[in-house]
Design a protein around this motif. Sequence first.
Motif, PDB file in Angstrom:
ATOM      1  N   VAL A 197      42.054  41.862  48.202  1.00 36.18           N
ATOM      2  CA  VAL A 197      42.210  41.582  46.788  1.00 36.18           C
ATOM      3  C   VAL A 197      43.391  42.362  46.237  1.00 36.18           C
ATOM      4  CG1 VAL A 197      41.076  41.541  44.553  1.00 36.18           C
ATOM      5  CG2 VAL A 197      39.750  41.224  46.632  1.00 36.18           C
ATOM      6  N   CYS A 245      40.418  37.667  52.760  1.00 38.01           N
ATOM      7  CA  CYS A 245      41.480  37.994  51.810  1.00 38.01           C
ATOM      8  C   CYS A 245      41.316  39.411  51.315  1.00 38.01           C
ATOM      9  CB  CYS A 245      41.451  37.046  50.614  1.00 38.01           C
ATOM     10  SG  CYS A 245      42.023  35.411  50.995  1.00 38.01           S
ATOM     11  N   VAL A 300      45.215  36.430  45.899  1.00 39.27           N
ATOM     12  CA  VAL A 300      44.864  37.423  46.906  1.00 39.27           C
ATOM     13  C   VAL A 300      45.638  37.150  48.187  1.00 39.27           C
ATOM     14  CG1 VAL A 300      42.559  37.815  45.981  1.00 39.27           C
ATOM     15  CG2 VAL A 300      42.906  36.064  47.711  1.00 39.27           C
TER      16      VAL A 300
END
Length: 608
Positions: free
Chosen positions: A240, A238, A105
């Motif tokens: 994805v 993060c 990610v």
Amino acid sequence: MSPQMKAKQCKHNSRNMKRSGDSEGEKKTKRRRLLRELGDHKIPYLGPSSRGFQQLWDSSYSGLVFRRSCSLPTELHCRVQAALLTLRRKGCLLKDLVRVRDRDVFTAVSRALFGEPGHTYRYLETRLFALPWHSEDSEVKGRNCCDPDLRAACKALWELNNFFCSDVSQLKEGDKLTQCVKAEAKLGEEIDTESKHSEDSKNSDGGDSESRQSEEGDTESKHSEEWDIESKHSDEGCSVSKQGDWETELKPGSEEGETSKVKQSETSTAPVSERREGKCPSWADEPISGKEKERVEIEAQERPVAQLKHSLSDYHIQDVEDPVSGQGCSQLTPSQVCTGPAKFNVTLLNYMDPAKTSHLKEEPYYGMGKMAVGWHHDENLISNSPVAVYNYSYHNDKGESSEGGTGEKTCWRIGLKVAWDIHTPGLMVPLESGDCYYMRDNLNSTHQHCVLAGETARFSSTHRVAECSRGTLTYIQSRCQEALSNLQTDPETGSHTLLTVQPITLQNCEEIHNEVEFEWLRQYWFQGQRYTRFCSWWSGPMEQLEKDWRLMEKMTMLFLATVEEEGQEGEGRREMAETLLSALTDRHQQRQTWRDSLGDQPLKHSIS
């Protein structure tokens, strides 16, 4: 295989970044127990305007120490703010591709690492290579590794780091809001005194002290002490997505995809009097989380803090239970404990613009709002070492501070909670531009923190004492010398021979071989080399490291040829073969992992 070789093999395997299934199973069980007990209810949290806020801070979050922007030197604010804008203008802040629960990610924040020359910092299976801050006595002196603007920016971060090193050790245990109030009053007196001589001095002194805001939640430790099931709430900043361009020119919707320029000279700031009238003028008056905040505060006030504070010993897991392991990163031992004055050796610089971030997750347990960075511990630090965070936010591309605008803007905030505890209320503290905070003692290991997004773009400089016993250039160079000391080169023919083929030597050489390849070369050529366009400090050392790696490849072939030779003693030959097979199997698996992560994208310097 002999017991000694088996022990070495176990040690080698323990450096893998994969976490044990048993440990993950235990964590999932504890998460389920906590969430079952919690049910559909939100855990209360307290903000500055909540009754019992200071009492909760003192009783459950005493390791958090806060500094208002006005208590830092004005000149320091000015230099650091200019440095942050310079780094963003040059495109030095980039997204990292990291590994979270077997997924690749991108970080939602853009970042860069600065620190002592030759230092690295490892998080989420990613090694960052520090751009050296340019101190007067640094070994960087005299090396033309970057342009003057970047050199000045690096030096400003070094000055901030020196301030933190000195300041964090001087603060007393009870310094919280009282310290900030006193510091603000003191600064106001100084400004009033100076204003007798110059009205311009008054505006200048107040202006620069409002320029910082930062986020302490790196993408790091995403897979550390969280208790959200299946990680669906907290990916630590993060996004994805697996593949794509993580350079400055990102796809639309990513916060670093902006092309607007920021002029360093336009870092205007407002006087102290104006700052006190902004969105976050004083914690006592600030509306922070709207209706949801009112609800959780009512819940918190229904039960005294003394009753809410409950030590969930069954649920709380000590930091040492499941340390994030891996070659070249921290393996905390009793000797790696911070006992003396803190010396921050790196700072992880972060940047995010929420307006250019496609999706921010809601904080799931307390209802604190949108998270820029989810709940986490900072990883790979010396045990009990402090973390210092400097914040700077602004609301337009001219670098103007968020407090200088006329519109109401939601403040950035930091949230804290006791790890694995649903009974102690959370703590939420708003962050004005220029504010700093310290997480001291064992706060980072016993608690978790998150960063709650405001409406303005935001920088953070997060200073830490990274555990670098296996993460410096000096270290890996010494490891190379250790391995290559077993290789002999004929000065006339250039042919290579091995000095010894003892299994214990073979094992050590192949471990070093793997460490150089997977913890340094692949990490650098995959992501670290992106920073060479700004600073060339790492270029020469990494080229030499690759040359050493190629010699180690020759050593492997020589070991293999020795095993295949006829006339070798049966037991010794079998032990050598088992040792070599284990090393080559590990190498093959790790190379396959890299291929899977890269897809069809080869490394710039191919290592097949």
